[in-house]
Design a protein around this motif. Structure first.
Motif, short mmCIF file in Angstrom:
data_model
loop_
_atom_site.label_atom_id
_atom_site.label_comp_id
_atom_site.label_asym_id
_atom_site.label_seq_id
_atom_site.Cartn_x
_atom_site.Cartn_y
_atom_site.Cartn_z
N UNK A 117 0.85 -1.19 0.00
CA UNK A 117 0.00 0.00 0.00
C UNK A 117 0.88 1.23 0.00
N UNK A 118 0.55 2.16 -0.88
CA UNK A 118 1.31 3.40 -0.99
C UNK A 118 0.35 4.57 -0.85
N UNK A 119 0.79 5.59 -0.12
CA UNK A 119 0.02 6.82 0.04
C UNK A 119 0.24 7.70 -1.18
N UNK A 120 -0.82 8.25 -1.73
CA UNK A 120 -0.74 9.08 -2.93
C UNK A 120 -1.29 10.47 -2.64
N UNK A 121 -0.78 11.44 -3.35
CA UNK A 121 -1.27 12.81 -3.23
C UNK A 121 -1.95 13.27 -4.50
N UNK A 122 -1.93 12.44 -5.53
CA UNK A 122 -2.48 12.86 -6.82
C UNK A 122 -3.80 12.16 -7.11
N UNK A 123 -4.47 12.62 -8.11
CA UNK A 123 -5.69 12.00 -8.63
C UNK A 123 -6.81 11.93 -7.59
N UNK A 124 -6.71 12.64 -6.47
CA UNK A 124 -7.74 12.61 -5.45
C UNK A 124 -7.82 11.29 -4.71
#
Length: 93
Positions: A28-35
């Motif tokens: 699992x990776x935390x993302x800041x893009x694409x909402x």
């Protein structure tokens, strides 16, 4: 998923060690893009995987960070990126 080269180099070591042992796990990776706040991937030895680095130089590995990531990969919640601890002794993988 876009992950900086230094983090990706450490994740690659952990992921390849798990897959080399034929161990499946969730990443699992935390993302800041694409909402999207986070995305999870099922990692299995039969699934093709590619690591693409932006830079031309291999980042120096921090053994302590790899040792902090490995238990996460073996946990019921799967592999998460944890903060890099202070470097103890660098090594070449």
């Amino acid at each position: 998923v876009d992950i900086d080269d230094r983090t990706l180099a450490h994740l690659r070591v952990v992921i390849m060690n798990k897959l080399r042992r034929s161990e499946s796990f969730m990443f699992t990776v935390e993302l800041d893009s694409e909402g999207i706040s986070r995305r999870s991937f099922w990692m299995h030895p039969s699934v093709p995987l590619q690591f693409a680095f932006h830079g031309s130089r291999e980042p120096r590995l921090n053994r302590m960070w790899i040792e902090a990531l490995m238990p996460s990969a073996s946990s019921p919640n799967g592999l998460f990126v944890v903060s890099e601890p202070p470097e103890d002794v660098p090594f070449d993988a």
